[in-house]
Design a protein around this motif. Structure first.
Motif, PDB file in Angstrom:
ATOM      1  N   ALA A   7       0.843  -1.197   0.000  1.00 18.54           N
ATOM      2  CA  ALA A   7       0.000   0.000   0.000  1.00 18.54           C
ATOM      3  C   ALA A   7       0.878   1.245   0.000  1.00 18.54           C
ATOM      4  N   GLU A  33      -6.718  -1.368  -5.759  1.00 15.93           N
ATOM      5  CA  GLU A  33      -7.649  -0.505  -5.021  1.00 15.93           C
ATOM      6  C   GLU A  33      -7.133   0.918  -5.038  1.00 15.93           C
ATOM      7  N   ILE A  35      -8.260   4.742  -3.195  1.00 15.90           N
ATOM      8  CA  ILE A  35      -9.142   5.490  -2.293  1.00 15.90           C
ATOM      9  C   ILE A  35      -8.664   6.929  -2.223  1.00 15.90           C
ATOM     10  N   GLN A  37      -9.563  10.744  -0.431  1.00 20.25           N
ATOM     11  CA  GLN A  37     -10.338  11.512   0.541  1.00 20.25           C
ATOM     12  C   GLN A  37      -9.906  12.973   0.479  1.00 20.25           C
ATOM     13  N   ASP A  65      -9.212   4.629   8.951  1.00 20.57           N
ATOM     14  CA  ASP A  65      -9.984   3.862   7.962  1.00 20.57           C
ATOM     15  C   ASP A  65      -9.043   3.146   6.988  1.00 20.57           C
ATOM     16  N   PHE A  66      -7.989   3.843   6.559  1.00 21.96           N
ATOM     17  CA  PHE A  66      -7.016   3.237   5.648  1.00 21.96           C
ATOM     18  C   PHE A  66      -6.369   2.009   6.293  1.00 21.96           C
ATOM     19  N   HIS A  68      -7.659  -0.022   8.462  1.00 24.07           N
ATOM     20  CA  HIS A  68      -8.624  -1.132   8.423  1.00 24.07           C
ATOM     21  C   HIS A  68      -8.710  -1.739   7.018  1.00 24.07           C
ATOM     22  N   ILE A  69      -8.660  -0.865   5.997  1.00 22.24           N
ATOM     23  CA  ILE A  69      -8.710  -1.360   4.623  1.00 22.24           C
ATOM     24  C   ILE A  69      -7.469  -2.204   4.320  1.00 22.24           C
ATOM     25  N   MET A  70      -6.305  -1.759   4.798  1.00 18.42           N
ATOM     26  CA  MET A  70      -5.077  -2.527   4.590  1.00 18.42           C
ATOM     27  C   MET A  70      -5.173  -3.901   5.250  1.00 18.42           C
ATOM     28  N   GLU A  71      -5.782  -3.957   6.427  1.00 17.52           N
ATOM     29  CA  GLU A  71      -5.969  -5.251   7.105  1.00 17.52           C
ATOM     30  C   GLU A  71      -6.821  -6.175   6.239  1.00 17.52           C
ATOM     31  N   GLY A  72      -7.875  -5.599   5.645  1.00 15.76           N
ATOM     32  CA  GLY A  72      -8.763  -6.403   4.806  1.00 15.76           C
ATOM     33  C   GLY A  72      -8.072  -6.978   3.588  1.00 15.76           C
ATOM     34  N   TYR A  73      -7.134  -6.228   3.035  1.00 13.39           N
ATOM     35  CA  TYR A  73      -6.385  -6.685   1.860  1.00 13.39           C
ATOM     36  C   TYR A  73      -5.140  -7.486   2.236  1.00 13.39           C
TER      37      TYR A  73
END
Length: 514
Positions: A7, A33, A35, A37, A65-66, A68-73
């Motif tokens: 990322a 991905e 994103i 903001q 928020d970023f 959390h998104i990194m954790e998801g990926y």
């Protein structure tokens, strides 16, 4: 080797962006991905001189928020960078420490030269077009929030790069008090820009033809030109097409631009000064075609990561760009070319001959090369105080691809070649050099002192040199038809310092003639 997920985060003047990439030697780099903001940190920086509490809170929320998104990926590694203009905020380090405590994301501030280096690495990600284009005179123009940068390429090499404090947000803040009172806003921006470009033209564009212009910036360029047929085919725009869109922008209000392009009003407000800045530089450079690569800083960050971890191999030699840039600085200050090349040859032979002793790697070797190239530039100002003058020149001149800390390291090495070495407890406490960097300065200074002494006469007496460690000595074997009595006599003092740093003593010996 499997696929790595990486990322890249860009904390910019008016956007906070994260892009997630998959990388491997087989697939190269693939974006999965994106994103974006909106957050106008630059408005705080240029308007108030510090980042407001509400803005800092929003930044923490976005980066959380970023995370959390990194954790998801299942991101394996990341790099979060703030652009250099944020450093103008007096409380930026406090804010970034709060960000780390609340989000776990460590944000680094790029120096301007690092930021621009990543910028054109992002262009190089479009390998074939970039490599082909820079064979001829090419200018990369990038307008950011706080400043704009122009870099000149020719024959596959970076010639020079220059920063101007003329970013779209900065210009808007400068002219905001009179913006509503004048019907000549365009002329005022032009006057600001022309005042800055005149010196650059005299120094770098007098005898140079620019065939291509690469326009970089935020995504508003894509929005403006997306309907042009050439943009759909090869992302190029003619001068006439550019001027057509330019006239549309400057003849409409920010409110009208916002509605037409479906962007925020704040975004539309900075589009106007940005387009004026682009237009003035495009006209001054005279090229008839512009290329819009559509890349962002994060593309450069990911490219750099992939290159360092051997997921990709670039056809373009970025290290050579740094060296060529340094050589052009040396040329500007009339450094002695023959002497510089001789000292460089000596320094690299010493460095390569004692790798197991000094423990330094390729990056330090590059810094040594730049120190050798620039060590003589202070004579342009003063022959009696050349080392201090060289230090000031290096500290005042951007070298693309180097961080501020690396530039300071080089400047100190150059200063201490002739001036007394300052030990760590004597050094300026305001300097960015930490204890680790201080040891690199000491090691590189020791090598440079010996390398310089070997051509103290500036007569290039040494034709060939090799170096190897034997017992407690660094044996420097040289080919020379000249008398080396002076060099051997002057070597003593440099050898004392060298021995203090490395615990081995340099010894000069002639190679046996066959």
């Amino acid at each position: 080797m499997g696929i790595t997920t990486f990322a890249a985060i860009d904390v910019g003047s008016y956007n906070v962006c994260m892009d997630i990439y998959e990388m491997s030697p087989r697939i190269g780099i693939r974006q999965v991905e994106e994103i974006r903001q909106r957050l106008e940190i630059g408005r705080d920086t240029y308007g108030k001189g510090k980042i407001a509490f509400d803005t800092a809170s929003q930044l923490c929320h976005i980066l959380k928020d970023f995370a959390h998104i990194m954790e998801g990926y299942q991101v394996e590694n990341y790099r979060a960078c703030a652009t250099s203009t944020l450093q103008e905020a007096e409380n930026v380090w406090i804010v970034l420490e709060q960000v780390y405590q609340k989000t776990g994301i460590r944000v680094e501030i790029l120096s301007n030269s690092e930021q621009r280096f990543f910028g054109y690495k992002s262009v190089a990600a479009k390998e074939e077009s970039f490599t082909k284009m820079i064979q001829k005179g090419t200018a990369i123009i990038e307008v950011g929030g706080g400043n704009m940068q122009i870099s000149l390429f020719d024959k596959d090499a970076l010639l020079t790069t220059q920063r101007f404090m003329l970013g779209s947000l900065r210009v808007r803040e400068i002219l905001y008090p009179v913006e509503k009172e004048t019907t000549h806003y365009e002329k005022m921006v032009e006057e600001l820009v022309h005042n800055q470009i005149l010196g650059f033209k005299k120094l770098h564009l007098k005898d140079r033809k620019i065939d291509n212009i690469i326009l970089m910036g935020d995504s508003f360029l894509d929005k403006l030109f997306e309907d042009k047929q050439s943009m759909k085919e090869n992302r190029t725009v003619s001068y006439d097409a550019f001027m057509e869109e330019y006239q549309w922008v400057v003849s409409h209000s920010p409110e009208e631009i916002s509605v037409s392009l479906d962007v925020s009003l704040e975004y539309a407000e900075i589009l106007i000064p940005a387009m004026i800045i682009y237009r003035v530089f495009v006209e001054e450079l005279g090229a008839q075609t512009m290329w819009l690569p559509g890349t962002q800083l994060n593309d450069g960050i990911s490219y750099d990561y992939a290159e360092k971890h051997k997921f990709i191999k670039s056809k373009h030699n970025f290290e050579n760009d740094i060296i060529v840039s340094a050589k052009n600085i040396g040329k500007r200050y009339m450094s002695g070319k023959s002497h510089t090349q001789c000292v460089l040859k000596n320094a690299l032979a010493i460095f390569d001959g004692m790798k197991k002793v000094h423990g330094m790697g390729p990056r330090e070797r590059l810094l040594l090369q730049i120190a050798a190239i620039l060590h003589d530039c202070g004579n342009f100002i003063s022959s009696s105080n050349s080392s201090q003058c060289a230090y000031e020149i290096i500290m005042s001149t951007e070298i693309i691809g180097l961080s501020h800390a690396e530039r300071e390291l080089i400047a100190n090495v150059v200063k201490f070649i002739k001036m007394p070495f300052e030990y760590y407890n004597e050094a300026d406490s305001k300097a960015m050099i930490d204890r680790k960097d201080y040891m690199q300065v000491a090691k590189l200074t020791a090598i440079m002192r010996v390398a310089n002494v070997l051509d103290r006469s500036h007569k290039q007496k040494i034709e060939e040199i090799s170096a190897a460690v034997k017992d407690q000595e660094l044996i420097m074997r040289v080919n020379s038809k000249e008398d080396l009595t002076l060099e051997k006599a002057l070597l003593t003092e440099a050898a004392d310092f060298f021995e203090e740093i490395f615990s081995i003593r340099p010894v000069l010996k002639r190679k046996k003639q066959k």
